[in-house]
Design an enzyme around this catalytic site. Structure first.
Site, mmCIF file in Angstrom:
data_model
loop_
_atom_site.group_PDB
_atom_site.id
_atom_site.type_symbol
_atom_site.label_atom_id
_atom_site.label_comp_id
_atom_site.label_asym_id
_atom_site.label_seq_id
_atom_site.Cartn_x
_atom_site.Cartn_y
_atom_site.Cartn_z
ATOM 1 N N ALA A 1 -35.746 28.656 143.842
ATOM 2 C CA ALA A 1 -36.631 29.819 143.870
ATOM 3 C C ALA A 1 -35.910 31.503 143.762
ATOM 4 O O ALA A 1 -36.098 31.858 142.878
ATOM 5 C CB ALA A 1 -37.093 29.899 145.299
ATOM 6 N N GLU B 1 -28.097 24.286 137.618
ATOM 7 C CA GLU B 1 -28.812 23.370 138.621
ATOM 8 C C GLU B 1 -28.337 22.208 138.611
ATOM 9 O O GLU B 1 -28.226 21.338 137.675
ATOM 10 C CB GLU B 1 -30.183 23.659 138.250
ATOM 11 C CG GLU B 1 -30.937 22.564 138.969
ATOM 12 C CD GLU B 1 -30.837 22.680 140.499
ATOM 13 O OE1 GLU B 1 -30.876 21.779 141.348
ATOM 14 O OE2 GLU B 1 -30.668 23.872 140.845
ATOM 15 N N CYS C 1 -41.033 23.607 149.921
ATOM 16 C CA CYS C 1 -41.988 23.673 151.148
ATOM 17 C C CYS C 1 -42.985 22.702 151.147
ATOM 18 O O CYS C 1 -43.690 22.278 152.064
ATOM 19 C CB CYS C 1 -42.414 24.904 151.491
ATOM 20 S SG CYS C 1 -41.054 26.190 151.939
ATOM 21 N N ARG D 1 -37.937 30.932 127.298
ATOM 22 C CA ARG D 1 -38.019 32.148 127.694
ATOM 23 C C ARG D 1 -36.564 32.951 127.889
ATOM 24 O O ARG D 1 -36.412 34.107 128.272
ATOM 25 C CB ARG D 1 -38.531 32.456 129.275
ATOM 26 C CG ARG D 1 -39.952 32.212 129.183
ATOM 27 C CD ARG D 1 -40.552 32.107 130.473
ATOM 28 N NE ARG D 1 -42.040 32.262 130.797
ATOM 29 C CZ ARG D 1 -42.709 31.042 130.396
ATOM 30 N NH1 ARG D 1 -42.419 29.819 130.103
ATOM 31 N NH2 ARG D 1 -44.213 31.139 130.652
ATOM 32 N N ASP E 1 -31.731 30.948 150.561
ATOM 33 C CA ASP E 1 -31.236 30.126 151.742
ATOM 34 C C ASP E 1 -29.909 30.147 152.015
ATOM 35 O O ASP E 1 -29.470 29.796 153.215
ATOM 36 C CB ASP E 1 -31.894 28.642 151.720
ATOM 37 C CG ASP E 1 -33.342 28.353 151.737
ATOM 38 O OD1 ASP E 1 -34.092 29.614 151.877
ATOM 39 O OD2 ASP E 1 -33.904 27.395 151.609
ATOM 40 N N ASN F 1 -38.071 34.066 147.209
ATOM 41 C CA ASN F 1 -38.602 34.717 145.841
ATOM 42 C C ASN F 1 -38.325 36.084 145.899
ATOM 43 O O ASN F 1 -37.905 36.881 144.816
ATOM 44 C CB ASN F 1 -39.838 34.319 145.630
ATOM 45 C CG ASN F 1 -40.194 32.925 145.355
ATOM 46 O OD1 ASN F 1 -40.156 32.693 144.106
ATOM 47 N ND2 ASN F 1 -40.466 31.826 146.291
ATOM 48 N N TYR G 1 -64.379 41.867 161.440
ATOM 49 C CA TYR G 1 -65.256 41.020 162.522
ATOM 50 C C TYR G 1 -66.383 40.655 162.010
ATOM 51 O O TYR G 1 -67.337 41.357 161.568
ATOM 52 C CB TYR G 1 -65.536 42.101 163.972
ATOM 53 C CG TYR G 1 -66.494 41.267 164.758
ATOM 54 C CD1 TYR G 1 -66.419 40.057 165.280
ATOM 55 C CD2 TYR G 1 -67.804 41.837 164.636
ATOM 56 C CE1 TYR G 1 -67.479 39.748 166.160
ATOM 57 C CE2 TYR G 1 -68.970 41.207 165.344
ATOM 58 C CZ TYR G 1 -68.800 40.126 166.090
ATOM 59 O OH TYR G 1 -69.704 39.393 166.758
ATOM 60 N N ARG H 1 -53.780 43.781 174.690
ATOM 61 C CA ARG H 1 -54.398 44.710 175.758
ATOM 62 C C ARG H 1 -53.842 44.148 177.270
ATOM 63 O O ARG H 1 -53.732 44.902 178.052
ATOM 64 C CB ARG H 1 -55.940 44.347 175.944
ATOM 65 C CG ARG H 1 -56.635 45.260 176.870
ATOM 66 C CD ARG H 1 -58.140 45.187 176.475
ATOM 67 N NE ARG H 1 -58.800 43.806 176.784
ATOM 68 C CZ ARG H 1 -59.959 43.618 176.545
ATOM 69 N NH1 ARG H 1 -60.848 44.430 176.179
ATOM 70 N NH2 ARG H 1 -60.501 42.352 176.640
#
Length: 460
Positions: free
Chosen positions: A13, A37, A47, A74, A289, A311, A432, A448
């Site tokens: 990521a 990598e 995840c 790319r 991480d 990311n 709502y 509240r």
């Protein structure tokens, strides 16, 4: 004029987000990008692994956002199965090992990105390396676990640890038809919650058929004659197991960075400034991480391993390394998870976090429903809120429930980031309609009640 050289360590990521963003800003004639990598895959959702293992996600490749070949097309020289074994910060170079050929070589850089991620905690206990014992951090790990499940002769799974990965893998094992026992050394599952909220998770897991044993510190793994796991030992008790999944947590993978003399924080992660540049090193950035980030509520750094942060870090790093500009101010510690139909969410500080930084606080816990009580399908949720003593500043929120409970934590995450008080939250104009919420949203009911607790504390 020769192109600048950007080297990236880590192909998931943060690393590939950084490389991709830098490439958007500068073409190959201006910036040469090489990424290393050590695994087979790039840009995938770690995840999502529990949901692939559990069968909710059908194919492994569904978790891959961009393949190594797509990155290469790319203009990024992504070298898979290649592990960086040394960083020479003074010489601006890294040593790489091709894990297929065994060749080692040095590669120079003008700018370096460290995105080495995190590693699963794997205690040095007898039997931890036995066949059938699995950590789950990478796609390769997930595939190894699935292969192990196919080879298992019995249907008993033991999950060690009851944090996010632990409860998610407990669900995955349950979905696979295994009898599941979770061994948790803590007081309640989900230590990212306060124990009273963790107790709700424990109760729900029991109702799902998942046996959760608290206060169970694992002391070893037993194996059979074939060398495969057959039991987990925790204190005086032994739990039969045909497969073991480690969900103890993760820690920053900063072995390389530490050996290179780069600054590490109290949690073992790299320390960066707001631009994600490693402190004291103008030509090195780090993200994901492997770094520590500023907790905006507590005012301290912490380690949080989440793809959302990784990311964002990558985008910011790529912008800065590519000649643009970006900063990452910090986090409030928002996370959501689930086990079967139970949703779990938290943001901000727990009670012990507040005490650790010297904050006095009040708490309020309420029970409500995710829809109007009369609307079909309304199901209960519990919301716990922490507010600062006297000031009423929101400090944290935890939610356990069903029927869309978890994402309500985003209301609190925004309020925390904005520094709102619980009084200010009460008047928030939230959406709502009976299918979506009671007239008073559960988060506002908690606000509240917290506001009333603040007033009472102020007169005590």
């Amino acid at each position: 004029m020769a192109a600048e050289r950007l080297a990236v360590i880590g192909g998931d990521a943060a690393g590939m987000s950084a490389a991709s963003q830098a490439r958007r800003l500068k073409g190959p004639d201006e910036l040469d990008i090489v990424a290393f990598e050590r695994g087979h895959f790039s840009s995938y959702s770690a995840c999502g692994i529990p949901y692939w293992v559990g069968g909710d996600v059908e194919r492994r490749d569904d978790l891959i956002a961009r393949t190594p070949q797509e990155h290469r097309e790319r203009g990024i020289d992504l070298r898979t199965r290649t592990e960086v074994t040394e960083i020479d910060a003074a010489g601006r170079r890294v040593r790489a090992l091709d894990r297929e050929s065994g060749e080692t070589y040095w590669r120079g850089y003008d700018k370096l990105v460290i995105a080495t991620g995190a590693r699963p905690v794997r205690p040095a206990l007898p039997g931890m390396d036995a066949a059938g014992v699995h950590g789950v951090q990478t796609l390769d790990d997930g595939q190894a676990l699935l292969d192990s499940l196919d080879r298992a002769t019995g249907r008993r799974a033991v999950v060690v640890g009851a944090g996010y990965i632990g409860v998610e893998m407990a669900e995955a094992m349950l979905n696979r038809g295994f009898e599941v026992t979770v061994l948790n050394r803590g007081e309640q599952p989900m230590a990212t919650l306060d124990p009273d909220m963790g107790a709700l998770v424990h109760e729900a897991m029991d109702g799902m058929g998942i046996t959760t044993v608290n206060g169970a510190a694992v002391t070893g793994i037993r194996t059979g004659p074939d060398g495969r796991v057959n039991a987990v030992v925790a204190g005086a008790r032994t739990y039969p197991a045909d497969v073991v999944v480690l969900g103890i947590g993760v820690e920053p993978e900063t072995t390389l960075a530490g050996a290179a003399g780069l600054p590490l924080g109290p949690h073992g992660g790299l320390l960066t400034d707001l631009s994600m540049r490693v402190v004291g090193h103008d030509d090195i950035w780090a993200g994901g991480d492997c770094v520590e980030v500023l907790d905006l509520v507590a005012g301290r750094t912490r380690h949080i391993a989440l793809g959302t942060h990784a990311n964002k870090h990558g985008q910011i790093i790529g912008s800065n390394a590519g000649g643009g500009y970006g900063t990452f101010p910090g986090v409030v510690g928002t996370a959501v998870s689930k086990v079967c139909d139970l949703e779990i969410a938290r943001t901000g500080l727990r009670e012990k976090d507040a005490r650790a930084v010297g904050l006095r606080y009040v708490t309020a816990t309420i029970e409500s429903t995710g829809r109007a009580g009369y609307y079909p399908g309304a199901r209960p949720m519990t919301v716990k809120m922490l507010a600062e003593y006297r000031t009423g500043r929101l400090l944290g929120v935890q939610i356990v429930g069903r029927d869309g409970a978890a994402k309500r934590v985003d209301i609190a995450a925004v309020a925390l980031t904005a520094g709102m008080t619980v009084d200010q939250m009460i008047t928030l104009d939230l959406g709502y309609a009976p299918p979506f919420s009671p007239v008073w949203d559960p988060v506002l009911v908690a606000a509240r009640k917290a506001s009333a607790a603040v007033r009472r504390a102020g007169t005590a």
